[in-house]
Design a protein around this motif. Structure first.
Motif, short mmCIF file in Angstrom:
data_model
loop_
_atom_site.label_atom_id
_atom_site.label_comp_id
_atom_site.label_asym_id
_atom_site.label_seq_id
_atom_site.Cartn_x
_atom_site.Cartn_y
_atom_site.Cartn_z
N VAL A 81 0.86 -1.18 0.00
CA VAL A 81 0.00 0.00 0.00
C VAL A 81 0.90 1.23 0.00
O VAL A 81 1.79 1.35 0.85
N ALA A 82 0.67 2.12 -0.97
CA ALA A 82 1.45 3.35 -1.07
C ALA A 82 0.53 4.53 -0.78
O ALA A 82 -0.57 4.63 -1.33
N TYR A 83 0.98 5.41 0.10
CA TYR A 83 0.24 6.61 0.48
C TYR A 83 1.00 7.82 -0.05
O TYR A 83 2.17 8.01 0.27
N ASP A 84 0.33 8.64 -0.88
CA ASP A 84 0.91 9.91 -1.32
C ASP A 84 0.48 10.99 -0.34
O ASP A 84 -0.71 11.10 -0.02
N ILE A 85 1.43 11.77 0.15
CA ILE A 85 1.17 12.80 1.13
C ILE A 85 1.27 14.18 0.48
O ILE A 85 2.27 14.47 -0.21
N GLU A 86 0.25 15.01 0.67
CA GLU A 86 0.26 16.39 0.20
C GLU A 86 -0.23 17.28 1.34
O GLU A 86 -1.29 17.01 1.92
N THR A 87 0.49 18.30 1.65
CA THR A 87 0.13 19.24 2.72
C THR A 87 -0.21 18.50 4.01
O THR A 87 -1.22 18.75 4.65
N ARG A 88 0.66 17.55 4.38
CA ARG A 88 0.55 16.78 5.62
C ARG A 88 -0.72 15.94 5.71
O ARG A 88 -1.17 15.59 6.80
N ARG A 89 -1.33 15.62 4.57
CA ARG A 89 -2.52 14.76 4.53
C ARG A 89 -2.35 13.69 3.46
O ARG A 89 -1.63 13.88 2.49
N ILE A 90 -3.07 12.60 3.65
CA ILE A 90 -3.07 11.55 2.62
C ILE A 90 -3.88 12.05 1.44
O ILE A 90 -5.06 12.35 1.56
#
Length: 108
Positions: A81-90
């Motif tokens: 499972v890969a989680y992309d993080i943007e602005t400290r959120r998933i």
């Protein structure tokens, strides 16, 4: 920020799900099709804008799955499972697993 989505990828296809469908799919997988399933031996890799979790999905098929009745067979399937993080959120979630191996374990 992008919509939360999930990629369920096999060798030949990819399916993207919006947040409400993702929640429903996860509920069906962990609470209906494979109640008591768990991620065995998780390995977590953290980067600047992503987190990747590798594990073995283990569970017993005691509920309907993929349009089929329960087989009461156990499965052990590698997942990632890969989680992309943007602005400290998933921002996005992509889950990859070998669907053919899972189905073979359920039917052989």
């Amino acid at each position: 920020m992008g919509d939360l989505c999930q990629s369920l990828a096999s060798a030949s296809d990819e399916l993207l799900l919006p947040r409400d469908r993702l929640d429903s799919w996860l509920y069906e997988l962990y609470h209906v099709a494979f109640p008591g399933a768990y991620p065995d031996d998780p390995r977590i890799h953290v980067g600047a804008d992503s987190v990747v979790v590798e594990f073995t999905f283990k569970g017993r098929n005691d509920g309907p799955f993929a349009g089929n009745p329960p087989t009461h067979r156990s499965v052990s399937v590698p997942m990632c499972v890969a989680y992309d993080i943007e602005t400290r959120r998933i921002a996005r979630i992509r889950a990859y697993y070998d669907a053919a191996t899972m189905m073979r374990q359920l039917t052989d």
